[in-house]
Structures are given as structure tokens and as C-alpha cells.
Motif scaffolding. Structure first.
Motif, mmCIF file in Angstrom:
data_model
loop_
_atom_site.group_PDB
_atom_site.id
_atom_site.type_symbol
_atom_site.label_atom_id
_atom_site.label_comp_id
_atom_site.label_asym_id
_atom_site.label_seq_id
_atom_site.Cartn_x
_atom_site.Cartn_y
_atom_site.Cartn_z
ATOM 1 N N ASP A 52 0.811 -1.213 0.000
ATOM 2 C CA ASP A 52 0.000 0.000 0.000
ATOM 3 C C ASP A 52 0.844 1.262 0.000
ATOM 4 N N ALA A 53 2.134 1.142 0.309
ATOM 5 C CA ALA A 53 3.016 2.316 0.333
ATOM 6 C C ALA A 53 3.775 2.526 -0.974
ATOM 7 N N THR B 262 4.384 3.729 -4.567
ATOM 8 C CA THR B 262 3.810 4.842 -5.330
ATOM 9 C C THR B 262 4.020 4.734 -6.829
ATOM 10 N N SER B 263 4.950 3.886 -7.263
ATOM 11 C CA SER B 263 5.196 3.787 -8.694
ATOM 12 C C SER B 263 5.914 2.483 -9.003
ATOM 13 N N HIS C 198 -5.460 -0.335 -5.462
ATOM 14 C CA HIS C 198 -4.323 0.593 -5.484
ATOM 15 C C HIS C 198 -3.170 0.023 -6.306
ATOM 16 N N LEU D 293 -1.450 0.970 -10.172
ATOM 17 C CA LEU D 293 -0.043 1.134 -10.510
ATOM 18 C C LEU D 293 0.337 0.306 -11.731
ATOM 19 N N ARG E 299 -0.992 2.024 -14.998
ATOM 20 C CA ARG E 299 -0.575 3.400 -15.220
ATOM 21 C C ARG E 299 0.434 3.470 -16.369
#
Length: 706
Positions: free
Chosen positions: A332-333, A335-336, A361, A365, A368
Motif C-alpha cells: 500500500d506504500a 507509489t510507482s 491501489h 499502478l 498506469r
């Protein structure tokens, strides 16, 4: 009412009773009357009747005819006396009947038979439920030696208002003792009377009525069950003429055997059988042992000493493994995922799905940017809204691999036009599509996907229950020249009879998976491999119960480039199937057997002739494999890396130790259910690179980690 009471009277004197003659029988003198049904005698041996038919006999009134019949044998004359309450007596000697008083001997003697018949009327009126003739009662009570005496008493009152009279001990002592021949002759006499009387409706006793009712009831129930079975037999009786024909053809081919002598498989089989016959051990005394139980295994393997055994030192995990574990715990932490290789993305997604930590979430990623691969092995947590939100604005122009397994919840037909199939060029580069478990995807939705992805070379449609045969025809028309892999596992709505023409259109098909399809038959498989078997490299036929040895022969003759063959749970195969494979498919690298009935000698012969190229071999639950297979595997399987001998309980410690020590390339050995394995093998083998799975008290899913 007339009461008949019988009692066995013991002999008064200690002297033995003289034998009676046949003339001692009292002959009835009353007129013959219609026989009535009888009922069983009560427990007190008392018979009751309505005394309404007795006529006066030579001046004796109906009241006086109520008699107490007693028979006494005089010690000097051996006479029988029939005493009436009117004072008249009828005497019967051993030679004949003598009367005293009025000459009523013949008529009063007939009264005895009339009384016996009258008891039947009373029995039927009382409805006791059983019919026992009075004569039979006399026989049963006397047991062949003594007959009961009968006491008959009448009354003018109706039988319903008269209570039973109790007899004193003196009255009971007046019983008659008669030989069993009396009852027999009385019964014969009544049978003659019945014949002489014209009876319109023959008498039926109560037991016979019950028996007839029971028989009628049983017959009606049986007829009901028979009618029900005939009515519903068509639902259960199924006849498949093609299947029967294939089985007969297979039986004929099995009788003709596999090959002409001397082929490699037959030669290996003969060598192994000769080795079995010649392997007889001698002990010090020269005693011979048979090759079954008394003879030990011919495999010679020396385990390491237990005191010298040291467990392999634990290996430290690699930096990559440690990093992946940290990422999974803190997904969950993240970011990319930029600059992360596709291989690491796939592995990270697999770990997240296994740990049930995959969420929207992390999926955001993955989609994206312009990804080249999206692999999610488990999408059961994903909803329609989340799926639409993730793929609505996703750039799929460079997407080459799309795996969305178990997506039945999130992918109905109506969400595809706004997500994956929103434009004619949405998926121009897509080559691999996996939608296993898409239970809401129909023929319309699949057509929409295929129309925007013309370069698909591999498609997995396993467990897509709504797809029909028209989808396969659509695929053959759109992707017939490019498709290489097709997975149709458990698609119950697809009939192979209807898609055989479509399958023949796939010119470059290399992988075909038909797991658990009941429509797979030998004839259809023969037609397909004859047309497209040259390019076929993988054929998965798990749970194809209709496949026989003749089908394996067709595969071996038409699929020379076959690398992977899965025949798990194909229970009709025999040793001949292994012979066909050994002679035809020489390049097999992965062979899956499970619950097949192959013999130990046949598996060993196959390994010796075609086992040199095997990398993975599964003999799961092939119960007959033993030391012959172990010898062949140890000598000829140099490339073997994965071996599954689960539930093969004829594999001893020596056999497994010999395999593990001889196969230097072996990395994984599965021994689930092998309870015969001891520490002698586990601690005694000398191959440090092998990983044994399925040992007792080991973590069951430990092999899935990393």
C-alpha cells in the motif's frame, strides 16, 4: 352357548396304559353339515359356539344334547363311554360301539364330529385372526401320545351374555384320553364330508385371507415399482454407439499387441521380465525365495550412516527475495512501478495474490502509463466499478500480455465496450490473453475482444461456462492463421463434435488443452491429430475418460514433435499405450500420469526407451510402479528435474535413495502419501540439491514459498 374345553389328563394309576386299537375312534353320527372356517384355539384351550342347530336325537331335547364328553377306559374291558347329561350313555369297546339306554349310538357318535365343526363357526365369529383345525389342536396338544378331552356345555342365553364357567378339579378329571389316531381319522372324515357337500362359496380361513391380501399387496407394489422403472428408464439408459465401437476397436487392437518384434519397447519389456524371472536370491542355506514378498528388492543402495548425517546448512535468502517480501508487506506504500521489469511485476503480483493483499491501489499502478504486460492471477476481489475505473483511461496500445483470471465478478459483456474494447485499435499488440474463470463472459463479449486484438497467439478460456461452440468458430475465422495456444478447460457448453471443423482451421496450433471435456472421444481426436498433429507440441487430455489405447496410437503416429502430454485420470489405458508412445513420441519432455493402471515393467520399459529426454515425470497414484521403474529412472534419466511418485507405496527407501543419488539433475521429488518412507532414505540420500515435498510433519505448502 356351548363351551368346549380340553385338558390333558395324566394317568391316575402308575400302570402303563394299554395300547388302543383303531376301533377306539368315536365315529360321528350327526348329519354332515357345511364346513365353516375355524380360528385358533385360545390359550386356555376353550371353544365356544352357539348351540342353535342341535336337533333332538331319539327323544333327547336340544338342552339335553349339551353334553360333557368324557371317555373312560375301564381297566378290564377297555371301553370308551360317551356320557350324556340326560343319563344315557354310549359305550364303545375295542371291537365296536355298544349303546346303553336308547339306541342312539350312531347319532350321538356323529355329534362328536358335529361339535368339532361347530367350533369353527365360533372361532370365525370371535375373529381370533388364525385358523387352526380342531383336529390339529388335538394333535399339537397330545404331541403324538395323548389327546385332549373336550367338555362342551350349552346354555339358553346368548353367547355375548354368558360368562365362562369355571370347572372344578373333579370335573376336569373327567377328560377323555384318546390316541392321536382319533384326531387323524376325524380330520379324514371331515375331508370326506366336505367333498360330499355342494359348496357354492368355499370356506376361506382367516390366515388364507391375510395371505391373499399380503400377496395382492406385494404384487400391486411390485407392479407399481415396475411401472415406475419402465417410465423413468429412458432418463438413465444412455447408449453411445460411437463409444461402444471405439471400445471394441481398442480391445481388438490390444489383442493384436503393440508392435512387431523386435521393437525397442518390446525388447525392453522382454529384458525386464527375464530379469524378474532370473532374479532369485539364495541365502546361506541355499533356500530359494520368490520374487514377490519373500524376496528383497534387487536394488543395492547403501545409505549414509546416521551418525555421519548432518542436515544441510541453511541458505540465506537472496537480496531479491528479501526485497520482494518487504514490498509485499508494504504494497500500500508503493507509489510507482516505473522502471520495474515485467518479470518482477509478474512475480510481485503473484505474491500479492497468494497473500490476499492485492487491491485496486496496486492494480492502478500496473495499468498506469503504457504497460506492456498486466498479469493478475486472481481478480475475484475486483468489482465492476473498480474495473471500469482502472481500464477506462488505460493506454493499452503497447499491451502484449493481459491476464485477468477469475474475473467473473468484474467482467460482464456490457463493461467491455467502455474499457478494453472501446475502439477498433484498443489492443493492436496483444498476443496473450488469459480470462480463466470469466463466468459472465459470453460469445458476444469474446467477439468484441477478438475484434480489437487481431494478433492474439495464445488465449485461455478455461472455465468460461457461457461460451459455446460458436465462439470457437469465430476464433477460427479471425485467428485461424496466427493462433498457437488454445485452452478450453472445463468449458462444459462447448461440444467437440461441433468445433472439430473449427479446430482443423488453426494451422499453427501448438498447444491444445481439453481438460475435463466429456465430449472428447477417440474418433474426434483421431480426426484432429491426423489433420493438425504435425505442429502440435503440447496436448493436455486430463479426465478424458473416453480415450483408449487406439487414441494414443493415433497421437504417437501423427504427433512426432510432441513435448508435453498429460494423461492424468485416463483410466482406460493399458501397457500398450506406453508402447505406442515409446515408439512414436521420442521427444517427450513432460509426461503426466495419474491413477493409470500401467504395470511396473511397462513404465520401466518406456523410461529405458524414451526416458532420456524427460525433464518432468509424474507417476502420481500409479500404484504398480516399483523397483523396476526405479532402476530405469536411475540409469537413464540424466535430465530429469521433477519426479512425482506420490501414493506409489511400492517404492521403498532403497528405490528412492537409488533414484535420488543417481539423478544428479533432480531438483524436486514429491512423495505425498508415501507412508512407507523412513528416515533411512530422508537422512541417507547424498543429493544436496533435491527438495523432497510431502514428508510427514512438513509444511504442506512450503514448496510454494519463493
Amino acid at each position: 352357548m356351548t363351551m368346549l374345553r380340553s385338558r390333558e389328563i395324566p394317568s391316575v394309576s402308575g400302570k402303563p396304559r394299554p395300547k388302543r386299537h383303531s376301533s377306539d375312534v368315536i365315529q360321528p353320527s350327526t348329519p354332515a353339515r357345511k364346513q365353516e372356517p375355524s380360528a385358533p384355539s385360545p390359550t386356555n384351550k376353550t371353544f365356544r359356539r352357539r348351540s342353535s342347530r342341535l336337533e333332538s336325537l331319539n327323544g333327547v331335547t336340544a338342552k339335553e344334547v349339551s353334553i360333557s364328553v368324557c371317555s373312560k377306559r375301564k381297566s378290564n374291558g377297555g371301553e370308551m363311554l360317551l356320557s350324556l347329561r340326560s343319563g344315557k350313555k354310549v359305550a364303545k369297546s375295542c371291537d365296536g360301539i355298544e349303546t346303553s339306554g336308547n339306541d342312539i349310538g350312531s347319532e350321538e357318535n356323529k355329534a362328536f364330529g358335529d361339535l368339532v365343526e361347530e367350533t369353527k363357526i365360533v372361532s370365525k365369529e370371535k375373529g381370533k385372526g388364525k385358523a387352526v383345525m380342531a383336529e390339529q389342536v388335538l394333535l399339537d396338544q397330545g404331541k403324538g401320545t395323548v389327546e385332549d378331552s373336550c367338555h362342551v356345555e350349552s346354555c339358553e342365553k346368548p353367547s355375548s351374555s354368558v360368562s365362562r364357567r369355571k370347572y372344578t378339579r373333579e370335573e376336569k378329571a373327567k377328560g377323555i384320553q384318546v390316541d392321536t389316531r382319533v384326531g387323524v381319522q376325524v380330520m379324514e372324515m371331515e375331508m370326506e364330508i366336505d367333498v360330499s357337500i355342494n359348496i357354492q362359496s368355499p370356506p376361506v380361513t382367516q390366515p388364507s385371507i391375510n395371505n391373499e391380501q399380503n400377496q395382492n399387496g406385494n404384487a400391486s407394489r411390485n407392479q407399481h415399482f415396475r411401472d415406475f422403472a419402465e417410465k423413468n428408464a429412458s432418463r438413465f439408459a444412455r447408449f453411445d454407439a460411437e463409444m461402444e465401437e471405439e471400445e471394441e476397436l481398442s480391445d481388438k487392437e490390444v489383442e493384436q499387441q503393440v508392435e512387431d518384434w523386435p521393437g525397442p519397447f518390446s525388447t525392453a519389456m522382454k529384458i525386464i521380465k527375464d530379469r524378474e524371472e532370473n532374479t532369485i536370491l539364495h541365502d546361506g542355506d541355499g533356500v530359494l525365495f520368490s520374487s514377490d514378498i519373500e524376496r528383497s528388492s534387487p536394488i543395492v543402495w547403501a545409505p549414509r550412516r546416521s551418525d555421519s548425517f548432518t542436515s544441510p546448512p541453511p541458505t540465506a535468502p537472496s537480496l531479491q527475495q528479501l526485497s520482494m517480501r518487504v514490498l509485499v508487506k508494504n504494497a500500500d506504500a508503493i507509489t510507482s512501478l516505473d522502471y520495474v521489469p515485467d518479470a518482477l511485476r509478474v512475480k510481485l503480483c503473484q505474491l500479492l495474490c497468494d497473500s490476499r493483499r492485492m487491491d485496486v491501489h496496486f492494480l492502478g499502478l500496473l495499468v498506469r502509463g503504457s504497460p506492456t504486460g498486466i498479469c493478475v492471477p486472481d481478480c475475484s476481489w475486483l468489482t465492476e466499478e473498480q474495473f471500469t475505473e482502472c481500464f477506462n483511461n488505460c493506454d493499452t496500445s503497447n499491451l502484449m500480455v493481459l491476464q485477468l483470471d477469475q474475473c467473473g465478478r468484474c467482467m460482464p459483456d456490457y463493461v467491455l465496450p467502455s474499457t478494453l474494447a472501446r475502439s477498433p485499435k484498443s489492443l493492436p499488440m496483444l498476443s496473450s490473453l488469459s480470462l480463466s474463470g470469466a463466468c459472465r463472459l459470453s460469445d458476444v463479449g469474446l467477439r468484441a475482444l477478438v475484434s480489437v486484438a487481431p494478433a492474439i497467439t495464445s488465449i485461455n478460456l478455461s472455465q468460461c461456462s457461457l461460451l459455446t461452440s460458436s465462439s470457437i468458430h469465430m476464433l477460427s475465422n479471425s485467428l485461424g492463421s496466427v493462433l498457437r495456444e488454445l485452452y478450453l478447460n472445463e468449458c462444459q457448453s462447448i461440444d467437440l463434435n461441433l468445433i472439430l471443423t473449427a479446430l482443423k482451421k488453426f494451422e499453427k496450433l501448438e498447444v491444445l488443452s481439453l481438460v475435463d471435456l466429456p465430449s472428447v472421444t477417440g474418433r474426434l481426436l483421431r480426426d484432429f491429430v491426423t489433420a493438425r498433429g504435425q505442429a502440435l507440441k503440447q496436448l493436455i487430455l486430463t479426465n478424458s475418460v473416453k480415450i483408449t489405447d487406439s487414441s494414443i496410437k493415433d497421437i504417437s503416429e501423427n504427433c512426432p514433435n510432441l513435448r508435453v502430454l498429460d494423461l492424468a485420470n485416463v483410466c482406460k489405458l493399458t501397457d500398450c499405450a506406453l508402447g505406442y508412445l515409446a515408439n512414436g513420441c521420442q521427444a517427450l519432455e513432460k509426461l503426466i500420469f495419474c491413477r493409470n493402471s500401467f504395470s511396473d515393467e511397462a513404465v520401466a520399459a518406456f523410461v529405458e526407451t524414451s526416458g532420456g529426454s524427460l525433464v518432468e515425470l509424474s507417476l502420481n497414484n500409479v500404484k504398480k510402479v516399483g523397483h523396476n521403474t526405479a532402476l530405469s529412472l536411475a540409469k537413464l534419466s540424466e535430465k530429469l528435474q521433477i519426479l512425482d511418485v506420490s501414493w506409489c507405496r511400492d517404492m521403498s527407501d532403497n528405490a528412492l535413495g537409488y533414484i535420488v543419488d543417481s539423478c544428479s539433475s533432480l531438483k524436486v521429488l514429491k512423495v505425498f502419501g508415501c507412508t512407507q518412507i523412513t528416515d533411512a532414505f530422508v537422512r541417507g540420500h547424498s543429493n544436496p540439491s533435491v527438495k523432497i515435498l510431502g514428508l510427514k510433519m512438513d509444511p504442506f505448502l512450503d514448496h510454494l514459498a519463493d
